[in-house]
Design a protein around this motif. Structure first.
Motif, mmCIF file in Angstrom:
data_model
loop_
_atom_site.group_PDB
_atom_site.id
_atom_site.type_symbol
_atom_site.label_atom_id
_atom_site.label_comp_id
_atom_site.label_asym_id
_atom_site.label_seq_id
_atom_site.Cartn_x
_atom_site.Cartn_y
_atom_site.Cartn_z
ATOM 1 N N ALA A 9 0.830 -1.203 0.000
ATOM 2 C CA ALA A 9 0.000 0.000 0.000
ATOM 3 C C ALA A 9 0.867 1.257 0.000
ATOM 4 N N LEU A 10 1.923 1.256 0.780
ATOM 5 C CA LEU A 10 2.814 2.415 0.807
ATOM 6 C C LEU A 10 3.583 2.567 -0.503
ATOM 7 N N ALA A 11 3.961 1.445 -1.121
ATOM 8 C CA ALA A 11 4.628 1.512 -2.420
ATOM 9 C C ALA A 11 3.676 2.079 -3.479
ATOM 10 N N LEU A 12 2.428 1.647 -3.446
ATOM 11 C CA LEU A 12 1.431 2.192 -4.366
ATOM 12 C C LEU A 12 1.231 3.682 -4.122
ATOM 13 N N ALA A 13 1.192 4.083 -2.866
ATOM 14 C CA ALA A 13 1.021 5.498 -2.528
ATOM 15 C C ALA A 13 2.203 6.321 -3.048
ATOM 16 N N ALA A 14 3.403 5.804 -2.883
ATOM 17 C CA ALA A 14 4.582 6.527 -3.376
ATOM 18 C C ALA A 14 4.585 6.612 -4.895
ATOM 19 N N TRP A 15 4.223 5.532 -5.547
ATOM 20 C CA TRP A 15 4.208 5.480 -6.999
ATOM 21 C C TRP A 15 3.183 6.462 -7.577
ATOM 22 N N CYS A 16 1.983 6.435 -7.033
ATOM 23 C CA CYS A 16 0.940 7.337 -7.533
ATOM 24 C C CYS A 16 1.197 8.776 -7.076
ATOM 25 N N GLY A 17 1.800 8.948 -5.922
ATOM 26 C CA GLY A 17 2.175 10.285 -5.484
ATOM 27 C C GLY A 17 3.218 10.895 -6.404
ATOM 28 N N TYR A 18 4.150 10.079 -6.865
ATOM 29 C CA TYR A 18 5.155 10.547 -7.817
ATOM 30 C C TYR A 18 4.499 10.941 -9.139
ATOM 31 N N ALA A 19 3.520 10.139 -9.568
ATOM 32 C CA ALA A 19 2.789 10.478 -10.795
ATOM 33 C C ALA A 19 2.037 11.793 -10.624
ATOM 34 N N ALA A 20 1.468 12.018 -9.458
ATOM 35 C CA ALA A 20 0.756 13.275 -9.209
ATOM 36 C C ALA A 20 1.725 14.456 -9.234
ATOM 37 N N LEU A 21 2.905 14.266 -8.674
ATOM 38 C CA LEU A 21 3.910 15.330 -8.703
ATOM 39 C C LEU A 21 4.355 15.653 -10.127
ATOM 40 N N ARG A 22 4.336 14.653 -10.986
ATOM 41 C CA ARG A 22 4.713 14.855 -12.389
ATOM 42 C C ARG A 22 3.528 15.289 -13.234
ATOM 43 N N ASP A 23 2.410 15.587 -12.593
ATOM 44 C CA ASP A 23 1.199 16.083 -13.255
ATOM 45 C C ASP A 23 0.632 15.059 -14.237
ATOM 46 N N GLN A 24 0.615 13.773 -13.805
ATOM 47 C CA GLN A 24 0.109 12.696 -14.649
ATOM 48 C C GLN A 24 -1.113 12.058 -14.002
ATOM 49 N N PRO A 25 -2.115 11.681 -14.810
ATOM 50 C CA PRO A 25 -3.246 10.922 -14.265
ATOM 51 C C PRO A 25 -2.838 9.467 -14.044
#
Length: 119
Positions: A13-29
């Motif tokens: 769950a934390l790995a998924l959160a980091a992965w999607c958080g990184y995508a959000a920081l890169r302005d990606q859906p």
């Protein structure tokens, strides 16, 4: 409860959160591979629900009550799919941020499950 399974679900769950958080920081859906990661985390949460129900059926009891334990198991299972649904509705960086938040919420629920069981 299986402590190892709780640790694996929390880490995933934390790995998924980091992965999607990184995508959000890169302005990606959220992309298709994010949904694959969400499916993996959901399957792990489903495995934990099955293990928890089997242990309850065998007569083992959580320290803080079976009803609250089952409620947290069901909530844990529903967290990531709910975030996935919301990310489909919001096809911007905020969809990825929603999934990241869902991963963090799942990790917190896992810690609480561990405490409820008596860890």
């Amino acid at each position: 409860m299986l402590d190892a399974l709780t640790a694996v679900v929390t880490a995933a769950a934390l790995a998924l959160a980091a992965w999607c958080g990184y995508a959000a920081l890169r302005d990606q859906p959220t992309k298709d591979w994010h949904f694959i990661g969400m499916a993996v985390v959901t399957v792990l949460a489903l495995a934990q629900l099955v293990v928890g129900v089997v242990q309850l059926a065998r007569g083992e009891k959580p320290e803080q009550g079976a009803a609250i334990f089952v409620a947290y198991l069901i909530g844990s299972l529903c967290t990531v799919p709910a975030a996935a649904f919301l990310s489909l509705a919001e096809r911007s960086r905020w969809g990825s941020a929603t999934v990241a938040a869902g991963g963090v919420v799942l990790a917190v629920l896992e810690v609480r499950l561990f405490d409820i069981w008596g860890g």
